[in-house]
Design a protein around this motif. Structure first.
Motif, PDB file in Angstrom:
ATOM      1  N   ALA A 153      -3.609  31.357 -54.728  1.00  0.00           N
ATOM      2  CA  ALA A 153      -3.234  30.605 -53.433  1.00  0.00           C
ATOM      3  C   ALA A 153      -2.984  31.823 -52.475  1.00  0.00           C
ATOM      4  O   ALA A 153      -3.595  31.890 -51.287  1.00  0.00           O
ATOM      5  CB  ALA A 153      -2.126  29.713 -53.461  1.00  0.00           C
ATOM      6  N   CYS A 154      -2.377  32.762 -52.864  1.00  0.00           N
ATOM      7  CA  CYS A 154      -2.161  33.935 -51.966  1.00  0.00           C
ATOM      8  C   CYS A 154      -3.338  34.759 -51.718  1.00  0.00           C
ATOM      9  O   CYS A 154      -3.535  35.271 -50.723  1.00  0.00           O
ATOM     10  CB  CYS A 154      -0.865  34.672 -52.668  1.00  0.00           C
ATOM     11  SG  CYS A 154       0.667  33.785 -52.617  1.00  0.00           S
ATOM     12  N   ALA A 155      -4.042  34.984 -52.805  1.00  0.00           N
ATOM     13  CA  ALA A 155      -5.327  35.621 -52.767  1.00  0.00           C
ATOM     14  C   ALA A 155      -6.104  34.918 -51.692  1.00  0.00           C
ATOM     15  O   ALA A 155      -6.702  35.697 -51.137  1.00  0.00           O
ATOM     16  CB  ALA A 155      -6.275  35.807 -54.177  1.00  0.00           C
ATOM     17  N   GLU A 156      -6.394  33.838 -51.870  1.00  0.00           N
ATOM     18  CA  GLU A 156      -7.368  32.925 -50.768  1.00  0.00           C
ATOM     19  C   GLU A 156      -6.994  33.200 -49.513  1.00  0.00           C
ATOM     20  O   GLU A 156      -7.541  33.362 -48.375  1.00  0.00           O
ATOM     21  CB  GLU A 156      -7.429  31.571 -50.991  1.00  0.00           C
ATOM     22  CG  GLU A 156      -8.265  30.690 -50.282  1.00  0.00           C
ATOM     23  CD  GLU A 156      -8.444  29.283 -50.826  1.00  0.00           C
ATOM     24  OE1 GLU A 156      -9.012  28.580 -50.271  1.00  0.00           O
ATOM     25  OE2 GLU A 156      -8.105  28.807 -51.859  1.00  0.00           O
ATOM     26  N   ALA A 157      -5.469  33.287 -49.138  1.00  0.00           N
ATOM     27  CA  ALA A 157      -4.833  33.308 -47.986  1.00  0.00           C
ATOM     28  C   ALA A 157      -4.747  34.772 -47.469  1.00  0.00           C
ATOM     29  O   ALA A 157      -4.437  35.050 -46.365  1.00  0.00           O
ATOM     30  CB  ALA A 157      -3.450  32.691 -47.866  1.00  0.00           C
TER      31      ALA A 157
END
Length: 472
Positions: A63-67
């Motif tokens: 999720a953090c990588a996508e964001a």
């Protein structure tokens, strides 16, 4: 990568972990924003997440990588270099709820643990089966193994048993794309491929999130016998250390305390730890057991006396030994009771310990502040501690200058700027001074290969530019 709106990321985290495990209230997240080092910078996290298993860690990382949002892994917060300090807008990923001892393999003498297991809890669990987990940082009763792994923590018995890396057989870590890396093995020997386990131990959360570790255990040693020796001069105590090493003795513990730390511990414990003129104390233990321990203690006592000790005392009583050792274990707490402190972590060759202690006294005098020194004489890892008034901006500045001067002193004596605490967000400049440009280039290349988006713990160990990533 264009950053996603924070609301979308927060919802993704809540979907993966449950709303209760995603903290966004600043009053709650502030407690997770930094460790115990006041000099290290810290920011305001977007959120704090508390996963309970590897699957949830992977979901958070994805999720953090996508964001495009950085992740700062964190254990119990006992660090002393800001390695787990938040950066503005990050997600602090706290592993303390992943606290299971998954396996104790008695026949192969190993344990499989999650990163949130408290160091002391593993030691106690192993001891119930006649086994021993050696690494013992001073914060062992509350620091977690994940933090120990991330910083390659040491402790009081490293001179005989080694640091955390010496006990690690294998790891499981979540990489920047959310994939799961497994390193190492359960066998005693194994040299297949690069040693990725050692690469991750001590990486301070900059390469991935450690979610599981396979750790080697040792047979539980005998209850240690203890020796204390008092000296009227630090140089005499340093000479005693050299004599012990030269004799070929390997005590399970050999600690040194200077006069300032002795007075602080004596006041804190409300006890007498020696005469008024005492300038240094050596505290040694032998866990060899039986006649071997008696011989080792007698030899160390003789060597201390030959070096000029004014008082020596040995005991085979474990309770008395624990009482004597407590003076060393509470030293930082005792100093903190006198005011604010900055604790250093330099290591020097054992032949230069006395020079380091004398140099720290001069640095304190030049800064108009007190510097106390305790340390692991068995491996040369010293912890000079600068005392200052936290209400005085001028004293805080002078304490920071003294802190840097101690690092320079350690390097000048052939030492290192960190023996067991790590680089964190505090000593990046000093890392380059110690390692040089070629080693730093290799570090940057490794970081860029494993974390091309600078997702994990940006600003720790390297500044963003040093890590091989362009700054905005």
């Amino acid at each position: 990568m264009t950053a996603a709106p924070p609301a979308r990321l927060l919802q993704a985290l809540r979907d993966a972990l449950g709303a209760a495990a995603v903290l966004t209230d600043p009053d709650m997240t502030e407690g997770y924003a930094g460790d115990m080092m006041p000099l290290a910078p810290r920011g305001r996290p977007l959120a704090v997440v508390l996963p309970v298993d590897t699957a949830q860690v992977r979901a958070c990382v994805r999720a953090c990588a996508e964001a495009g949002t950085p992740i700062v892994p964190r254990g119990a917060g006992s660090g002393l270099t800001g390695a787990a300090n938040a950066v503005d807008g990050c997600v602090v990923l706290v592993t303390t709820r992943m606290n299971r001892i998954l396996e104790l393999d008695l026949d192969n003498r190993l344990a499989v643990v999650e990163p949130g297991v408290v160091n002391q809890d593993l030691r106690k669990a192993a001891a119930r089966h006649g086994l021993f987990y050696p690494p013992d940082p001073s914060s062992l009763d509350w620091c977690t193994l994940g933090g120990n792994l991330a910083t390659n923590a040491g402790g009081l018995c490293c001179g005989k048993y080694g640091v955390t890396a010496d006990a690690v057989l294998g790891l499981e870590a979540v990489l920047a794309d959310g994939s799961l890396l497994r390193t190492g093995r359960r066998t005693v020997k194994g040299v297949a491929g690069y040693d990725l386990t050692r690469l991750f131990v001590g990486s301070e959360g900059t390469l991935g999130v450690i979610t599981r570790a396979t750790l080697a255990l040792k047979p539980l040693p005998a209850a240690p016998g203890t020796l204390i020796a008092s000296f009227d001069a630090v140089q005499q105590a340093g000479d005693a250390v050299i004599r012990v090493v030269r004799e070929g003795l390997v005590p399970s513990l050999m600690e040194i305390m200077d006069a300032t730390s002795l007075r602080a511990s004596a006041a804190y414990l409300d006890t007498d730890l020696g005469g008024a003129g005492q300038q240094a104390l050596l505290l040694c233990q032998s866990d060899s057991g039986g006649a071997a321990a008696d011989c080792e203690l007698a030899a160390m006592e003789r060597l201390c006396q030959e070096a000029g000790a004014t008082f020596t005392h040995t005991t085979r009583d474990p309770a008395e030994g624990d009482l004597l050792l407590r003076a060393r274990r509470v030293s930082l707490t005792a100093l903190e009771a006198q005011g604010a402190v900055m604790t250093e972590d330099v290591a020097v060759p054992r032949t230069r310990i006395a020079e380091l202690i004398a140099g720290c006294e001069k640095i304190g005098a030049a800064a108009g502040l007190t510097v106390a020194v305790v340390g692991h004489a068995g491996d040369g890892n010293m912890h000079p501690t600068v005392l200052y008034d936290r209400t005085s901006a001028d004293e805080f500045r002078r304490a920071g200058e003294a802190f840097d001067a101690i690092l320079a002193l350690g390097l000048s004596l052939g030492g290192t700027v960190t023996g067991e605490h790590g680089i964190g967000k505090l000593k990046q400049e000093w890392l380059e001074r110690e390692l040089g440009p070629v080693a730093m280039r290799v570090h940057r290349q490794l970081k860029a290969a494993l974390d091309p988006g600078n997702l994990f713990n940006p600003g720790a160990v390297f500044s963003p530019a040093e890590a091989g990533h362009d700054t905005p």
